[in-house]
Structures are given as C-alpha cells and as structure tokens.
Design a protein around this motif. Structure first.
Motif, PDB file in Angstrom:
ATOM      1  N   VAL A  63       0.842  -1.207   0.000  1.00 21.99           N
ATOM      2  CA  VAL A  63       0.000   0.000   0.000  1.00 21.99           C
ATOM      3  C   VAL A  63       0.872   1.250   0.000  1.00 21.99           C
ATOM      4  O   VAL A  63       0.694   2.152  -0.823  1.00 21.99           O
ATOM      5  CB  VAL A  63      -0.963   0.018   1.215  1.00 21.99           C
ATOM      6  N   LEU A  64       1.831   1.302   0.917  1.00 26.32           N
ATOM      7  CA  LEU A  64       2.629   2.529   1.063  1.00 26.32           C
ATOM      8  C   LEU A  64       3.524   2.788  -0.152  1.00 26.32           C
ATOM      9  O   LEU A  64       3.893   3.928  -0.408  1.00 26.32           O
ATOM     10  CB  LEU A  64       3.465   2.476   2.345  1.00 26.32           C
ATOM     11  N   SER A  65       3.871   1.739  -0.896  1.00 24.33           N
ATOM     12  CA  SER A  65       4.720   1.965  -2.064  1.00 24.33           C
ATOM     13  C   SER A  65       3.916   2.016  -3.364  1.00 24.33           C
ATOM     14  O   SER A  65       4.486   2.089  -4.454  1.00 24.33           O
ATOM     15  CB  SER A  65       5.796   0.871  -2.159  1.00 24.33           C
ATOM     16  N   ASN A  66       2.593   2.013  -3.255  1.00 20.82           N
ATOM     17  CA  ASN A  66       1.743   2.034  -4.451  1.00 20.82           C
ATOM     18  C   ASN A  66       1.747   3.424  -5.096  1.00 20.82           C
ATOM     19  O   ASN A  66       1.314   4.400  -4.483  1.00 20.82           O
ATOM     20  CB  ASN A  66       0.310   1.659  -4.035  1.00 20.82           C
ATOM     21  N   PRO A  67       2.250   3.544  -6.326  1.00 18.65           N
ATOM     22  CA  PRO A  67       2.314   4.874  -6.964  1.00 18.65           C
ATOM     23  C   PRO A  67       0.938   5.516  -7.164  1.00 18.65           C
ATOM     24  O   PRO A  67       0.836   6.737  -7.290  1.00 18.65           O
ATOM     25  CB  PRO A  67       3.006   4.603  -8.309  1.00 18.65           C
ATOM     26  N   ASP A  68      -0.116   4.702  -7.194  1.00 16.23           N
ATOM     27  CA  ASP A  68      -1.462   5.259  -7.390  1.00 16.23           C
ATOM     28  C   ASP A  68      -1.920   6.154  -6.233  1.00 16.23           C
ATOM     29  O   ASP A  68      -2.864   6.931  -6.381  1.00 16.23           O
ATOM     30  CB  ASP A  68      -2.488   4.130  -7.589  1.00 16.23           C
ATOM     31  N   LEU A  69      -1.251   6.036  -5.078  1.00 15.02           N
ATOM     32  CA  LEU A  69      -1.602   6.913  -3.949  1.00 15.02           C
ATOM     33  C   LEU A  69      -1.455   8.377  -4.346  1.00 15.02           C
ATOM     34  O   LEU A  69      -2.140   9.242  -3.812  1.00 15.02           O
ATOM     35  CB  LEU A  69      -0.652   6.670  -2.771  1.00 15.02           C
ATOM     36  N   TRP A  70      -0.533   8.648  -5.279  1.00 14.34           N
ATOM     37  CA  TRP A  70      -0.120  10.031  -5.541  1.00 14.34           C
ATOM     38  C   TRP A  70      -0.818  10.676  -6.716  1.00 14.34           C
ATOM     39  O   TRP A  70      -0.466  11.784  -7.101  1.00 14.34           O
ATOM     40  CB  TRP A  70       1.413  10.068  -5.700  1.00 14.34           C
ATOM     41  N   VAL A  71      -1.795   9.977  -7.307  1.00 13.40           N
ATOM     42  CA  VAL A  71      -2.501  10.609  -8.423  1.00 13.40           C
ATOM     43  C   VAL A  71      -3.931  11.018  -8.054  1.00 13.40           C
ATOM     44  O   VAL A  71      -4.629  11.618  -8.859  1.00 13.40           O
ATOM     45  CB  VAL A  71      -2.523   9.720  -9.697  1.00 13.40           C
ATOM     46  N   CYS A  72      -4.351  10.721  -6.823  1.00 14.47           N
ATOM     47  CA  CYS A  72      -5.695  11.132  -6.382  1.00 14.47           C
ATOM     48  C   CYS A  72      -5.787  12.657  -6.434  1.00 14.47           C
ATOM     49  O   CYS A  72      -4.899  13.366  -5.976  1.00 14.47           O
ATOM     50  CB  CYS A  72      -5.962  10.643  -4.965  1.00 14.47           C
ATOM     51  N   LEU A  73      -6.886  13.161  -7.019  1.00 15.90           N
ATOM     52  CA  LEU A  73      -7.078  14.607  -7.165  1.00 15.90           C
ATOM     53  C   LEU A  73      -7.791  15.230  -5.964  1.00 15.90           C
ATOM     54  O   LEU A  73      -8.025  16.436  -5.935  1.00 15.90           O
ATOM     55  CB  LEU A  73      -7.902  14.883  -8.420  1.00 15.90           C
ATOM     56  N   ILE A  74      -8.184  14.376  -5.008  1.00 16.25           N
ATOM     57  CA  ILE A  74      -8.968  14.828  -3.844  1.00 16.25           C
ATOM     58  C   ILE A  74     -10.236  15.551  -4.310  1.00 16.25           C
ATOM     59  O   ILE A  74     -10.646  16.553  -3.730  1.00 16.25           O
ATOM     60  CB  ILE A  74      -8.144  15.737  -2.888  1.00 16.25           C
ATOM     61  N   CYS A  75     -10.852  15.051  -5.389  1.00  9.36           N
ATOM     62  CA  CYS A  75     -12.047  15.711  -5.924  1.00  9.36           C
ATOM     63  C   CYS A  75     -13.281  15.370  -5.106  1.00  9.36           C
ATOM     64  O   CYS A  75     -14.333  15.971  -5.287  1.00  9.36           O
ATOM     65  CB  CYS A  75     -12.249  15.358  -7.391  1.00  9.36           C
ATOM     66  N   ILE A  88     -13.138   8.394   1.601  1.00  9.83           N
ATOM     67  CA  ILE A  88     -11.980   7.824   0.918  1.00  9.83           C
ATOM     68  C   ILE A  88     -10.917   8.874   0.587  1.00  9.83           C
ATOM     69  O   ILE A  88      -9.711   8.614   0.734  1.00  9.83           O
ATOM     70  CB  ILE A  88     -12.401   7.066  -0.366  1.00  9.83           C
ATOM     71  N   ALA A  89     -11.364  10.062   0.164  1.00 12.84           N
ATOM     72  CA  ALA A  89     -10.379  11.088  -0.219  1.00 12.84           C
ATOM     73  C   ALA A  89      -9.495  11.446   0.981  1.00 12.84           C
ATOM     74  O   ALA A  89      -8.281  11.572   0.852  1.00 12.84           O
ATOM     75  CB  ALA A  89     -11.085  12.331  -0.755  1.00 12.84           C
ATOM     76  N   ASP A  90     -10.105  11.590   2.149  1.00 10.74           N
ATOM     77  CA  ASP A  90      -9.328  11.899   3.355  1.00 10.74           C
ATOM     78  C   ASP A  90      -8.478  10.696   3.775  1.00 10.74           C
ATOM     79  O   ASP A  90      -7.363  10.838   4.261  1.00 10.74           O
ATOM     80  CB  ASP A  90     -10.259  12.266   4.523  1.00 10.74           C
ATOM     81  N   LEU A  91      -9.058   9.509   3.587  1.00 14.84           N
ATOM     82  CA  LEU A  91      -8.364   8.270   3.953  1.00 14.84           C
ATOM     83  C   LEU A  91      -7.072   8.109   3.145  1.00 14.84           C
ATOM     84  O   LEU A  91      -6.012   7.796   3.701  1.00 14.84           O
ATOM     85  CB  LEU A  91      -9.300   7.080   3.710  1.00 14.84           C
ATOM     86  N   LEU A  92      -7.157   8.358   1.828  1.00 19.05           N
ATOM     87  CA  LEU A  92      -5.947   8.253   1.000  1.00 19.05           C
ATOM     88  C   LEU A  92      -4.917   9.293   1.435  1.00 19.05           C
ATOM     89  O   LEU A  92      -3.715   9.027   1.421  1.00 19.05           O
ATOM     90  CB  LEU A  92      -6.293   8.414  -0.484  1.00 19.05           C
ATOM     91  N   GLY A  93      -5.394  10.456   1.857  1.00 18.46           N
ATOM     92  CA  GLY A  93      -4.485  11.488   2.375  1.00 18.46           C
ATOM     93  C   GLY A  93      -3.765  10.994   3.623  1.00 18.46           C
ATOM     94  O   GLY A  93      -2.565  11.218   3.795  1.00 18.46           O
ATOM     95  N   ALA A  94      -4.501  10.309   4.492  1.00 19.54           N
ATOM     96  CA  ALA A  94      -3.903   9.763   5.718  1.00 19.54           C
ATOM     97  C   ALA A  94      -2.819   8.739   5.370  1.00 19.54           C
ATOM     98  O   ALA A  94      -1.739   8.741   5.964  1.00 19.54           O
ATOM     99  CB  ALA A  94      -4.997   9.124   6.583  1.00 19.54           C
TER     100      ALA A  94
ATOM    101  N   SER B  48      -4.958  22.469  -1.528  1.00 17.87           N
ATOM    102  CA  SER B  48      -5.077  21.010  -1.476  1.00 17.87           C
ATOM    103  C   SER B  48      -3.733  20.382  -1.136  1.00 17.87           C
ATOM    104  O   SER B  48      -3.611  19.171  -1.049  1.00 17.87           O
ATOM    105  CB  SER B  48      -5.637  20.455  -2.799  1.00 17.87           C
ATOM    106  N   GLU B  49      -2.718  21.224  -0.922  1.00 10.75           N
ATOM    107  CA  GLU B  49      -1.378  20.704  -0.650  1.00 10.75           C
ATOM    108  C   GLU B  49      -1.138  20.407   0.831  1.00 10.75           C
ATOM    109  O   GLU B  49      -0.366  19.522   1.170  1.00 10.75           O
ATOM    110  CB  GLU B  49      -0.310  21.675  -1.166  1.00 10.75           C
ATOM    111  N   VAL B  50      -1.761  21.184   1.720  1.00 13.44           N
ATOM    112  CA  VAL B  50      -1.642  20.881   3.147  1.00 13.44           C
ATOM    113  C   VAL B  50      -2.664  19.784   3.436  1.00 13.44           C
ATOM    114  O   VAL B  50      -3.845  20.024   3.559  1.00 13.44           O
ATOM    115  CB  VAL B  50      -1.926  22.112   4.034  1.00 13.44           C
ATOM    116  N   GLU B  51      -2.203  18.564   3.469  1.00  8.87           N
ATOM    117  CA  GLU B  51      -3.137  17.450   3.551  1.00  8.87           C
ATOM    118  C   GLU B  51      -3.542  17.099   4.979  1.00  8.87           C
ATOM    119  O   GLU B  51      -4.553  16.451   5.196  1.00  8.87           O
ATOM    120  CB  GLU B  51      -2.520  16.223   2.884  1.00  8.87           C
ATOM    121  N   ASP B  52      -2.732  17.488   5.938  1.00  6.44           N
ATOM    122  CA  ASP B  52      -3.059  17.125   7.317  1.00  6.44           C
ATOM    123  C   ASP B  52      -4.215  17.992   7.809  1.00  6.44           C
ATOM    124  O   ASP B  52      -4.067  19.203   7.945  1.00  6.44           O
ATOM    125  CB  ASP B  52      -1.817  17.329   8.202  1.00  6.44           C
TER     126      ASP B  52
END
Lengths: 200, 288
Positions: A63-75, A88-94, B48-52
């Motif tokens: 999970v932590l090394s999955n590159p897909d973590l970094w393409v979420c747009l938080i839309c 989910i959007a907040d969860l992926l941020g966590a 959207s950059e400050v995620e915490d």
C-alpha cells in the motif's frame, strides 16, 4: 498475490489513528468509490477500493509503495458517493502522510514528485503565510532536478509560454514577483511546528 | 437581502492568476450595495497541498478568529478556500478540545465559533436571492453558457451547498443574466485536474481537456465557473492543452461574477474581462 506471512494486521489501526483515516473499517468493498472515480478513465488499473482492501488486510508495504496513492485529485467524488461514510479522499491522504513519514525515516522510496511539491508549498505558508508562486516553483524545481540551474531550465520549459501569457495580461505584477506576507508570520511557523499527526 | 456586509476572503491567487475574479467580485458586490471588508491580514487556507486536516484547522482558526473579531460572516469566491474554511469551521465549532489545542499554540488562534463561511454562489443565490438580483439586472448576455461547478460545491457532503450530481445554483445565475444553459451534465461536476498540474501534468491536462471539450461539444460560447484553480486550468492553461493534444478549443472562460457583472451593467474593464487569457470579446459582444 497476498503473502499472508508478510501481513501486518495492525496497519489498519495505524491508518485509523491518522486524522482522516478514522473510517477505514466501515468499508464493505462495494466499489462505488472506484466506479465513480474520474481517474479510472485515465489511469489504467486505478482502484481505490483495492487500496482499501489491501490496507484492511495489512499489506502495508504494498500500500505505502503504491504509486497510485499520488494521483488522487482529492475531488471528493468517492467520498460523496460512499454508502459507508469511509471518506476515501481523506483516507488516502492519511495513507499518503504515513508513506511520507516512512520516506523521511529512510524506510521507503516514494515513486512520485508530489510529496516534494506539497512540502515546497507548505514551506511558502510557513515562511510567508500565503502562497508565493515563484518561491514554490523555485524550491520544487530545484529539488526535483537536483540543482538550481537544472531546475530553472525545467521550469522554463514548463512555464515560459504560460508566464508570458500572464505577463501580457498584466498578471505578473509585484504581487506575483514578490511574496505577499502576512504580518504575523511567527504564528505560521508555530502552527507547522506544533500541529499535525504525532505532535499532540 | 439579509446581510449588507461580509468579511471577504480573497484567497492567494486573487492578486495574480485570478485577479479578474477578485475584480469582478468587488465590482458586483459594490453594485449590489453589499460591503466587503477583507479578512484583515488573512493567511492561506492550506489549499489542497496541506493534507493534514489538523494543520488546515489551525491555519483557518486564525482566519475565522479574525472574521469573528470583525463581527462578520465570511464569503469567498474560491471553492478550495471555501472547503478548507468551512470544514475547519465545522471541526472547530464541534470540538472544544480541538479549539483549546489550537488556542494553546497562539492567542491569535482563539476562535469561539461565531462565524459562518459561505461560497459566493451560495451568497448570491441563497442570501441575496434571485428575485433581489433580478431587480438589479440591466442587460442581457445573449450567450450559450456551460456552467462548470467542479469540486467542493456539491461535495463532500459535510460542506456541500448544492446537489452533488445535478447542481443548480450557477445554472440559475446563468439564466438570470439572460443566457442559455447548454446541456452539460456529464462534465459539469468533474474535476478540472488542477491539483495534479505540477506533479502529473499529463493527467491534469486530460481532465481539463474533457471539461473544455464537453462544453464545446454542448455548443457553449463560454464556460462559467467559480474557482481560481479551475480558472487557471481551463483558461490560462488552455493554449498549453490545445498544443499538447493538437486540438483547437478557443473556449472563453468567465468567472460567474464576471458574467453576472455584465448583466448588472458594470463596465467590462472593471470586471477584468481583459485579464482572461482566452479572449472574451465575443461574449462582451453578446451583451444587449
């Protein structure tokens, strides 16, 4: 493939302790998040439902090394549609923040420039209290390319035409060239020093 | 009109890439006789950059505390600022322990929960009201308009103020100015790609291309929107997107306050319509 002997069953609790990750175990794997995600039309195999299931199983490294973590747009489309309020959007941020800390501790290499960008952004807020576009670009490109010179070359390639366009419209005045600073900058520093996960 | 004065939170791009949004916001509110008093010495919402979330709450506790001292509710024209201010407001109001923790960092973060945060679309349609706006309309903008909402207006549920799948606040303003709303349902709530612009430009451009082509295919003369990041992607980056995909779009992109301002009879220069990257002359030419 799931290597059961490598699972870390406490990973889900690690995520749930992180602000934004609290609702992880509410997920019942319906896939609504993934079906509505605009990225699935663009990024092959992108699947937030799968990231959640892997997290629940304890596949920490995967999970932590999955590159897909970094393409979420938080839309927030997934969060709006989730019937279980997993957010989910907040969860992926966590999860991203856990990965960033792992990288800082030298235990993980993140295959994305996004943490570097986010950090450069936060440094502007810490220093000035407001976003300073030039400062952000300078720090981000210099770090990404390895030297100031290479960074400026890369920035120029990406942003020369864009910058000229803004300049012609009078959008590159003093407010773009110099940082706008809030008067009370000491408090900005204190916020970044004292808030955030693990700083309670 | 319920309130005559708001604390105005302009957001970081207000002096640079989105200066026309700031200009038109001020011009429209002036014309409506509603005072905007800037949140004094406001700081960035965290974007959207400050995620915490906890850092976001602390950053915005300062903004909220300032507005509270000014005795005013906040209005912002930026969807991301709205989301961060609004979710921080909710979190701080509902959690005494969080308020105390934030206050212990610095006295300037002492917020007592006395402020409401609103997006400009919400203020225009729900606070001021379509009927009241109608009385101020002097001109008609005879254009076909694609109202683009993007994120943070209809979602996430905790801060949303419009329908997540079929939002309508901007449609009502577009109709109010005498323009025609084009059928644009599929892309109107899709993300513009903005948050990935600096880190995955390929994905960001593909997202923006869909929004722009969606509007073009629907027969729109222009897009109307209410967020400076969407504005940057769809307007300022439009020539780059055209180049990257080898396509021609040529779609003017107006902030909703610019469009409304035209109908209120405000001079196009005062609305910053010469600041948009894609030429807006054709739209100004449709004002009758």
């Amino acid at each position: 493939m799931i290597k059961t002997w490598e699972l870390e069953p406490n990973f889900k609790y690690e995520i749930m302790k992180e602000p934004g990750g609290e609702h992880l175990t509410s997920c019942f794997q319906c896939s609504t998040c993934t079906l509505g995600c605009p990225l699935t039309e663009i990024v092959p195999g992108y699947n937030p439902r799968k990231i959640i299931q892997m997290s629940l199983l304890g596949m920490r490294n995967e999970v932590l090394s999955n590159p897909d973590l970094w393409v979420c747009l938080i839309c927030q489309t997934c969060t709006a549609r989730c019937p279980q309020d997993v957010r989910i959007a907040d969860l992926l941020g966590a999860i991203r923040r856990i990965a960033e800390r792992e990288e800082e501790a030298g235990k993980l290499k993140i295959d994305s420039v996004r943490p570097r960008f986010d950090k450069a952004f936060m440094h502007q807020l810490e220093k000035y209290g407001r976003l300073y576009d030039f400062g952000l670009a300078k720090e981000y490109y210099t770090g990404r390319e390895g030297s100031f010179f290479k960074g400026m070359m890369a920035m120029s390639k990406d942003y020369k035409a864009f910058g000229m366009r803004l300049f012609k419209k009078g959008k590159m005045g003093p407010k773009a060239l110099f940082p706008e600073k809030v008067k009370d900058r000491e408090v900005m520093k204190k916020i970044f020093e004292q808030m955030g996960a693990g700083k309670k | 009109m319920s309130e005559r004065k708001y604390a105005y939170y302009p957001g970081c791009p207000s002096g640079t890439t989105a200066m026309e949004q700031d200009m038109s916001m001020k011009a429209v509110f002036e014309k409506l006789g509603i005072e905007l008093e800037e949140v004094e010495d406001w700081n960035c919402c965290g974007a959207s950059e400050v995620e915490d979330p906890e850092i976001v709450y602390a950053l915005n506790a300062r903004n909220l505390a300032i507005a509270e001292k000014q005795g005013l509710n906040i209005v912002t024209p930026c969807s991301i600022c709205y989301y961060n201010l609004s979710r921080s407001n909710k979190a701080l109001k509902g959690n005494e322990e969080l308020r105390a923790r934030v206050r212990s960092i610095d006295d300037s973060l002492a917020y007592n929960g006395g402020v409401e945060v609103k997006h400009v679309l919400d203020v225009l349609v729900n606070d001021i009201g379509i009927e009241a706006l109608k009385q101020k309309v002097e001109k008609k903008v005879e254009a076909k308009v694609a109202p683009y909402y993007g994120c943070y207006i209809g979602r996430p549920p905790e801060t949303a103020f419009d329908d997540p799948d079929a939002p309508g606040l901007m449609d009502r303003l577009v109709e109010l100015v005498g323009a025609e709303v084009v059928p644009y349902n599929y892309t109107k709530t899709k993300c513009c790609g903005g948050p990935l612009m600096m880190t995955r430009q390929d994905i960001a451009f593909e997202m923006a291309r869909k929004v722009l082509e969606g509007a073009k295919n629907a027969g729109a003369d222009c897009i109307a929107l209410a967020c400076p990041l969407c504005g940057m992607m769809l307007d300022a980056k439009q020539p780059d997107i055209e180049e990257a995909f080898g396509i021609e779009i040529g779609m003017p992109v107006l902030y909703i306050t610019q469009l409304l301002g035209l109908a209120l009879g405000i001079d196009s220069g005062k609305l910053g319509l010469n600041k948009n990257i894609v030429d807006t002359k054709d739209i100004i030419g449709k004002v009758v």
